[in-house]
Design a protein around this motif. Sequence first.
Motif, PDB file in Angstrom:
ATOM      1  N   HIS A   1       0.383  -8.344 -19.910  1.00 52.98           N
ATOM      2  CA  HIS A   1       0.407  -7.051 -19.270  1.00 52.98           C
ATOM      3  C   HIS A   1       1.301  -7.137 -18.019  1.00 52.98           C
ATOM      4  O   HIS A   1       1.574  -8.206 -17.503  1.00 52.98           O
ATOM      5  CB  HIS A   1      -1.006  -6.600 -18.904  1.00 52.98           C
ATOM      6  CG  HIS A   1      -1.633  -7.422 -17.815  1.00 52.98           C
ATOM      7  ND1 HIS A   1      -2.132  -8.681 -18.020  1.00 52.98           N
ATOM      8  CD2 HIS A   1      -1.839  -7.152 -16.496  1.00 52.98           C
ATOM      9  CE1 HIS A   1      -2.629  -9.153 -16.893  1.00 52.98           C
ATOM     10  NE2 HIS A   1      -2.473  -8.243 -15.949  1.00 52.98           N
ATOM     11  N   VAL A   2       1.723  -5.961 -17.545  1.00 52.33           N
ATOM     12  CA  VAL A   2       2.600  -5.902 -16.385  1.00 52.33           C
ATOM     13  C   VAL A   2       1.827  -6.212 -15.106  1.00 52.33           C
ATOM     14  O   VAL A   2       0.724  -5.710 -14.890  1.00 52.33           O
ATOM     15  CB  VAL A   2       3.245  -4.511 -16.262  1.00 52.33           C
ATOM     16  CG1 VAL A   2       4.116  -4.429 -15.011  1.00 52.33           C
ATOM     17  CG2 VAL A   2       4.073  -4.198 -17.504  1.00 52.33           C
ATOM     18  N   GLN A   3       2.413  -7.053 -14.294  1.00 53.04           N
ATOM     19  CA  GLN A   3       1.821  -7.391 -13.002  1.00 53.04           C
ATOM     20  C   GLN A   3       2.874  -7.197 -11.915  1.00 53.04           C
ATOM     21  O   GLN A   3       4.001  -7.681 -12.048  1.00 53.04           O
ATOM     22  CB  GLN A   3       1.320  -8.822 -12.999  1.00 53.04           C
ATOM     23  CG  GLN A   3       0.327  -9.115 -11.911  1.00 53.04           C
ATOM     24  CD  GLN A   3      -0.423 -10.423 -12.126  1.00 53.04           C
ATOM     25  OE1 GLN A   3       0.004 -11.273 -12.914  1.00 53.04           O
ATOM     26  NE2 GLN A   3      -1.539 -10.582 -11.439  1.00 53.04           N
ATOM     27  N   LEU A   4       2.525  -6.477 -10.861  1.00 43.46           N
ATOM     28  CA  LEU A   4       3.404  -6.238  -9.726  1.00 43.46           C
ATOM     29  C   LEU A   4       2.708  -6.750  -8.474  1.00 43.46           C
ATOM     30  O   LEU A   4       1.564  -6.379  -8.205  1.00 43.46           O
ATOM     31  CB  LEU A   4       3.704  -4.751  -9.580  1.00 43.46           C
ATOM     32  CG  LEU A   4       4.312  -4.044 -10.796  1.00 43.46           C
ATOM     33  CD1 LEU A   4       4.463  -2.556 -10.523  1.00 43.46           C
ATOM     34  CD2 LEU A   4       5.644  -4.653 -11.164  1.00 43.46           C
ATOM     35  N   VAL A   5       3.421  -7.575  -7.718  1.00 42.14           N
ATOM     36  CA  VAL A   5       2.838  -8.151  -6.507  1.00 42.14           C
ATOM     37  C   VAL A   5       3.743  -7.831  -5.332  1.00 42.14           C
ATOM     38  O   VAL A   5       4.889  -8.285  -5.279  1.00 42.14           O
ATOM     39  CB  VAL A   5       2.661  -9.674  -6.650  1.00 42.14           C
ATOM     40  CG1 VAL A   5       2.075 -10.254  -5.370  1.00 42.14           C
ATOM     41  CG2 VAL A   5       1.778  -9.994  -7.856  1.00 42.14           C
ATOM     42  N   GLU A   6       3.199  -7.064  -4.374  1.00 44.00           N
ATOM     43  CA  GLU A   6       3.959  -6.712  -3.179  1.00 44.00           C
ATOM     44  C   GLU A   6       3.692  -7.728  -2.079  1.00 44.00           C
ATOM     45  O   GLU A   6       2.609  -8.333  -2.021  1.00 44.00           O
ATOM     46  CB  GLU A   6       3.570  -5.331  -2.641  1.00 44.00           C
ATOM     47  CG  GLU A   6       3.799  -4.170  -3.572  1.00 44.00           C
ATOM     48  CD  GLU A   6       2.509  -3.655  -4.167  1.00 44.00           C
ATOM     49  OE1 GLU A   6       2.464  -2.475  -4.544  1.00 44.00           O
ATOM     50  OE2 GLU A   6       1.540  -4.435  -4.244  1.00 44.00           O
ATOM     51  N   SER A   7       4.659  -7.863  -1.193  1.00 43.02           N
ATOM     52  CA  SER A   7       4.482  -8.687  -0.007  1.00 43.02           C
ATOM     53  C   SER A   7       5.419  -8.182   1.080  1.00 43.02           C
ATOM     54  O   SER A   7       6.337  -7.399   0.794  1.00 43.02           O
ATOM     55  CB  SER A   7       4.745 -10.159  -0.309  1.00 43.02           C
ATOM     56  OG  SER A   7       6.067 -10.331  -0.769  1.00 43.02           O
ATOM     57  N   GLY A   8       5.182  -8.632   2.312  1.00 41.73           N
ATOM     58  CA  GLY A   8       6.094  -8.306   3.399  1.00 41.73           C
ATOM     59  C   GLY A   8       5.602  -7.249   4.370  1.00 41.73           C
ATOM     60  O   GLY A   8       6.290  -6.947   5.344  1.00 41.73           O
ATOM     61  N   GLY A   9       4.438  -6.680   4.113  1.00 44.20           N
ATOM     62  CA  GLY A   9       3.914  -5.698   5.050  1.00 44.20           C
ATOM     63  C   GLY A   9       3.480  -6.346   6.355  1.00 44.20           C
ATOM     64  O   GLY A   9       3.461  -7.567   6.492  1.00 44.20           O
ATOM     65  N   GLY A  10       3.143  -5.503   7.332  1.00 43.31           N
ATOM     66  CA  GLY A  10       2.681  -6.015   8.609  1.00 43.31           C
ATOM     67  C   GLY A  10       2.745  -4.946   9.666  1.00 43.31           C
ATOM     68  O   GLY A  10       2.900  -3.755   9.360  1.00 43.31           O
ATOM     69  N   SER A  11       2.615  -5.371  10.909  1.00 46.32           N
ATOM     70  CA  SER A  11       2.679  -4.469  12.055  1.00 46.32           C
ATOM     71  C   SER A  11       3.996  -4.672  12.779  1.00 46.32           C
ATOM     72  O   SER A  11       4.438  -5.813  12.972  1.00 46.32           O
ATOM     73  CB  SER A  11       1.508  -4.743  12.999  1.00 46.32           C
ATOM     74  OG  SER A  11       0.282  -4.460  12.369  1.00 46.32           O
ATOM     75  N   VAL A  12       4.590  -3.576  13.207  1.00 49.22           N
ATOM     76  CA  VAL A  12       5.888  -3.645  13.866  1.00 49.22           C
ATOM     77  C   VAL A  12       5.979  -2.533  14.897  1.00 49.22           C
ATOM     78  O   VAL A  12       5.315  -1.497  14.768  1.00 49.22           O
ATOM     79  CB  VAL A  12       7.025  -3.540  12.818  1.00 49.22           C
ATOM     80  CG1 VAL A  12       7.036  -2.183  12.152  1.00 49.22           C
ATOM     81  CG2 VAL A  12       8.370  -3.879  13.413  1.00 49.22           C
ATOM     82  N   GLN A  13       6.789  -2.748  15.902  1.00 48.59           N
ATOM     83  CA  GLN A  13       6.985  -1.731  16.925  1.00 48.59           C
ATOM     84  C   GLN A  13       7.962  -0.657  16.445  1.00 48.59           C
ATOM     85  O   GLN A  13       8.772  -0.898  15.526  1.00 48.59           O
ATOM     86  CB  GLN A  13       7.508  -2.371  18.209  1.00 48.59           C
ATOM     87  CG  GLN A  13       6.492  -3.269  18.899  1.00 48.59           C
ATOM     88  CD  GLN A  13       7.005  -3.809  20.220  1.00 48.59           C
ATOM     89  OE1 GLN A  13       8.211  -3.914  20.445  1.00 48.59           O
ATOM     90  NE2 GLN A  13       6.095  -4.145  21.119  1.00 48.59           N
ATOM     91  N   VAL A  14       7.898   0.481  17.070  1.00 43.25           N
ATOM     92  CA  VAL A  14       8.828   1.565  16.763  1.00 43.25           C
ATOM     93  C   VAL A  14      10.262   1.057  16.913  1.00 43.25           C
ATOM     94  O   VAL A  14      10.596   0.373  17.882  1.00 43.25           O
ATOM     95  CB  VAL A  14       8.592   2.768  17.705  1.00 43.25           C
ATOM     96  CG1 VAL A  14       9.669   3.813  17.513  1.00 43.25           C
ATOM     97  CG2 VAL A  14       7.211   3.365  17.457  1.00 43.25           C
ATOM     98  N   GLY A  15      11.073   1.375  15.915  1.00 45.62           N
ATOM     99  CA  GLY A  15      12.452   0.923  15.921  1.00 45.62           C
ATOM    100  C   GLY A  15      12.682  -0.408  15.251  1.00 45.62           C
ATOM    101  O   GLY A  15      13.832  -0.826  15.057  1.00 45.62           O
ATOM    102  N   GLY A  16      11.591  -1.082  14.893  1.00 43.38           N
ATOM    103  CA  GLY A  16      11.690  -2.390  14.261  1.00 43.38           C
ATOM    104  C   GLY A  16      11.986  -2.310  12.773  1.00 43.38           C
ATOM    105  O   GLY A  16      12.197  -1.223  12.218  1.00 43.38           O
ATOM    106  N   SER A  17      11.979  -3.481  12.127  1.00 42.79           N
ATOM    107  CA  SER A  17      12.327  -3.576  10.710  1.00 42.79           C
ATOM    108  C   SER A  17      11.308  -4.421   9.968  1.00 42.79           C
ATOM    109  O   SER A  17      10.679  -5.319  10.548  1.00 42.79           O
ATOM    110  CB  SER A  17      13.708  -4.231  10.545  1.00 42.79           C
ATOM    111  OG  SER A  17      14.724  -3.456  11.141  1.00 42.79           O
TER     112      SER A  17
END
Length: 123
Positions: A1-17
Amino acid sequence: HVQLVESGGGSVQVGGSLRLSCEASGYKYNDYCMGWFRQGPGKEREGVAAIDGDGATNYADSVKGRFTISADSAKNVRYLQMDSLKPVDTGVYYCALEYFCGGSWYSRHYFSNWGQGTQVTVS
């Protein structure tokens, strides 16, 4: 079956990336449409960007010029580079997979395969 795994989220200040990644496995085709969606507090899940198997991209007006969707087909990974982040970008970000994007790429009802989501907080 299809599996999708996200990563890379977090907290950042305004204007950040931040750069989100979505790794796909179990899909029988090498080319597919990958969409990124987000759901802010008390809001509907909305389409942010999508990339088709031929590399064609689509963006919501609210993120054009700030977000970039890309693909590493060899690794079966899709990325969402998010720059100049604003508080309104806060939410849970999901990747979703479907055979092709078409004109309904922005609709959560169009996609049948979803990742678990990753939180992005901009303050």
